[in-house]
Design a protein around this motif. Structure first.
Motif, short mmCIF file in Angstrom:
data_model
loop_
_atom_site.label_atom_id
_atom_site.label_comp_id
_atom_site.label_asym_id
_atom_site.label_seq_id
_atom_site.Cartn_x
_atom_site.Cartn_y
_atom_site.Cartn_z
N ARG A 270 0.86 -1.04 -0.07
CA ARG A 270 0.04 -0.13 0.01
C ARG A 270 0.94 1.14 -0.11
O ARG A 270 1.71 1.59 0.90
N VAL A 271 0.68 2.10 -0.93
CA VAL A 271 1.68 3.13 -1.32
C VAL A 271 0.73 4.48 -1.35
O VAL A 271 -0.09 4.40 -1.99
N ALA A 334 -4.15 6.83 -1.94
CA ALA A 334 -3.00 5.55 -1.88
C ALA A 334 -3.49 4.68 -2.68
O ALA A 334 -4.63 4.53 -3.46
N LYS A 335 -2.55 3.63 -3.17
CA LYS A 335 -2.90 2.75 -4.21
C LYS A 335 -1.99 1.52 -3.91
O LYS A 335 -0.93 1.61 -3.13
N TYR A 336 -2.34 0.46 -4.74
CA TYR A 336 -1.61 -0.86 -4.64
C TYR A 336 -0.37 -0.84 -5.60
O TYR A 336 -0.64 -0.40 -6.60
N MET A 337 0.76 -1.27 -5.16
CA MET A 337 2.02 -1.33 -5.96
C MET A 337 2.78 -2.80 -5.69
O MET A 337 2.72 -3.04 -4.54
N ASN A 338 3.45 -3.16 -6.64
CA ASN A 338 4.11 -4.49 -6.30
C ASN A 338 5.34 -4.31 -5.72
O ASN A 338 6.00 -5.33 -5.26
N ASP A 339 5.74 -2.95 -5.15
CA ASP A 339 6.85 -2.86 -4.43
C ASP A 339 6.58 -1.81 -3.51
O ASP A 339 5.48 -0.98 -3.92
N PRO A 340 6.89 -1.44 -2.41
CA PRO A 340 6.66 -0.32 -1.60
C PRO A 340 7.40 0.73 -1.82
O PRO A 340 7.34 1.91 -0.85
N PHE A 341 8.02 1.26 -2.71
CA PHE A 341 8.86 2.14 -3.05
C PHE A 341 7.96 3.53 -2.82
O PHE A 341 6.65 3.68 -3.27
N GLY A 343 6.74 4.55 0.31
CA GLY A 343 6.12 4.45 1.58
C GLY A 343 4.70 4.91 1.64
O GLY A 343 4.12 5.08 0.67
N HIS A 344 4.09 4.81 3.01
CA HIS A 344 2.81 5.37 3.01
C HIS A 344 2.88 6.68 3.91
O HIS A 344 3.30 6.78 5.23
N HIS A 345 2.65 7.71 3.25
CA HIS A 345 2.82 9.02 3.61
C HIS A 345 1.78 9.27 4.91
O HIS A 345 2.46 9.76 6.07
N ALA A 346 0.66 9.14 5.09
CA ALA A 346 -0.31 9.33 5.99
C ALA A 346 0.17 8.47 7.28
O ALA A 346 0.10 9.23 8.40
N LEU A 347 0.47 7.36 7.23
CA LEU A 347 0.89 6.54 8.41
C LEU A 347 2.47 6.86 8.66
O LEU A 347 2.78 6.42 9.97
N ASN A 348 3.20 7.55 7.78
CA ASN A 348 4.59 7.77 7.93
C ASN A 348 5.34 6.43 8.15
O ASN A 348 6.04 6.21 8.91
N PHE A 349 4.84 5.22 7.50
CA PHE A 349 5.49 4.13 7.32
C PHE A 349 6.39 3.82 5.97
O PHE A 349 6.00 4.27 5.15
N ASP A 350 7.67 3.36 6.21
CA ASP A 350 8.41 3.18 5.05
C ASP A 350 7.95 2.12 4.19
O ASP A 350 8.10 2.02 2.94
N ILE A 351 7.30 0.98 4.70
CA ILE A 351 6.68 -0.03 4.00
C ILE A 351 5.30 -0.47 4.84
O ILE A 351 5.46 -0.45 6.01
N SER A 388 -6.71 -1.15 -7.13
CA SER A 388 -6.57 0.25 -6.93
C SER A 388 -8.07 1.09 -7.51
O SER A 388 -8.68 1.75 -6.96
N ASP A 389 -8.18 0.65 -8.79
CA ASP A 389 -9.45 1.20 -9.75
C ASP A 389 -10.48 0.74 -8.85
O ASP A 389 -11.62 1.50 -8.96
N LYS A 390 -10.73 -0.63 -8.65
CA LYS A 390 -12.21 -0.83 -7.85
C LYS A 390 -12.26 -0.43 -6.65
O LYS A 390 -13.41 -0.26 -6.26
#
Length: 433
Positions: A270-271, A334-341, A343-351, A388-390
């Motif tokens: 989740r990016v 936010a969107k789904y990606m196959n790598d975590p590059f 991170g998740h800004h709102a949560l401030n998690f790198d992965i 992500s689209d759905k």
């Protein structure tokens, strides 16, 4: 009065929102139009239903046959906590205090034991990608005949689970050890949020001490997240919600860190990109101009998330929604990606990624499969884009349907909380509640 009966005079105490058959037909027609426009599948194909029904047969014999291949956690004190109207219970927790650490178990319904890539149920779940929640109407990702039975962690019944066991350092709250495995559990009790609050008020009640310990850890993790810069848009959640939210966040983080750092595999991460500096300035300016709202001087700094947290905590309750809207307006999706590059800004998690809701999210189901099989679907990037689209489509349908409810004189919040009853006599249709 039972814990979760509505209080006299409350909105819930008014009973269902009553509407005429004609209005019920208009609502059904609107839903059909929206489902067609956004290609949301409402009815399950017969083949999918047949498969789901077949997987609910001989449940106890199947679980018994699985025990030798799994961790047997049936004697571990375990419980679920959900809203009073929850129809399925897909996560449970256990906790113990150890020397210098907490040991937290998060048990998730083992959906991929029943729903596997060669089944029609899997293909249908992929097409749907998530459960869509409308006021008083739900479009499920998985057939309820499966999700609400063998995949539901009901109390006093053996159930197959996917467990995330975490040893959490007492001082830093970081992971000392993470173990992810298939298990058999037996939940001791199904708590509602209100019942959980009652146990916290009186720890002498069953599960009282366990919930007290769970909240101690959850509250510390919550405060640490805020200090680290995690955006907390709902600062006034009760203790029961805090326990579940923080436990699930920790489990999701544990799984996706394991996938990336220990295994180095792709997954459905989740990016969440960050707004531009100008967008953040725009949001903070809008918040600062709200009546009765100010951002404390010591909160102004190089992290606007902390400034928003401070404003939310000290603002009048009537302004909470306006602050939230100001932030959400500038937040990228936010969107789904196959790598975590990224991170998740709102949560401030790198992965970060999802694992704890496989009954209602495709991402979690796929990640369960990857964790257990250590095998990545060939079309993972396509699955990420599709999910992500759905999700966006589902949120759009929810927004448009709520708008339509308002247009026909219905309060979406009342419909969602109280449900709808169709009455023949127009005089009894007090739908403008």
């Amino acid at each position: 009065m039972p814990d979760d009966e509505p209080k006299p005079g409350s909105a819930e105490d008014q009973g269902p929102v009553t509407i005429t058959p004609e209005l019920a037909d208009r609502l059904a027609e609107k839903r059909t139009d929206l489902f067609e426009e956004f290609e949301i599948r409402d009815e399950f194909p017969r083949e999918v239903i047949r498969e789901a029904e077949a997987r609910t047969e001989d449940v106890y014999a199947e679980i018994e046959a699985e025990i030798d291949e799994r961790e047997d956690l049936r004697d571990l004190t375990t419980w679920t906590t959900d809203p009073v109207d929850a129809q399925d219970f897909d996560d449970a927790i256990s906790i113990k205090r150890e020397e210098g650490a907490y040991r937290l178990w998060v048990h998730i319904a083992d959906v991929t034991h029943y729903v596997t890539p060669e089944t029609a149920m899997w293909e249908e779940a992929v097409q749907r990608a998530n459960t869509v929640y409308l006021p008083d109407y739900t479009i499920h990702m998985l057939p309820p005949v499966l999700a609400e039975t063998v995949c539901s962690l009901v109390p006093n019944e053996d159930r197959l689970a996917h467990t995330v066991e975490m040893e959490i350092d007492d001082e830093t709250l970081s992971f000392e050890d993470i173990d992810i495995y298939k298990s058999v559990i037996n939940s001791d009790e199904r708590l509602t949020y209100k019942e959980c609050e009652n146990r916290l008020e009186d720890p002498s009640l069953p599960l009282g001490e366990e919930n007290e310990l769970a909240f101690e850890l959850a509250d510390r993790m919550h405060e640490q997240r805020k200090e680290d810069g995690s955006l907390v848009l709902n600062p006034r959640r009760d203790r029961a919600h805090t326990i579940i939210e923080e436990s699930m966040l920790k489990a999701n983080k544990a799984v996706t860190h394991t996938l990336m750092w220990d295994r180095g595999v792709e997954a459905m991460y989740r990016v969440h990109p960050q707004p531009t500096p100008d967008q953040w300035s725009e949001a903070l300016k809008e918040i600062q101009e709200l009546d009765g709202v100010s951002i404390p001087g010591d909160a102004w700094g190089d992290d606007p998330r902390k400034a928003v947290n401070a404003a939310l905590e000290e603002s009048p309750g009537r302004q909470l929604n306006k602050i939230q809207r100001a932030v959400l307006k500038v937040m990228p999706r936010a969107k789904y990606m196959n790598d975590p590059f990224g991170g998740h800004h709102a949560l401030n998690f790198d992965i970060y990624g999802h694992f704890t809701s496989p009954i209602r999210r495709l991402s979690d189901t796929i990640n369960h499969w990857i964790v257990h099989e250590n095998d990545v679907p060939e079309n993972l990037i396509e699955l990420c884009d599709h999910a992500s689209d759905k999700q966006k489509d589902g949120e759009t349908v929810e927004r448009l349907y709520k708008q339509f409810l308002q247009e026909v004189g219905l309060d979406p919040h009342a419909v969602n909380n109280r449900g709808v009853e169709v009455v023949d006599d127009p005089a009894e249709a007090k739908h403008t509640a």
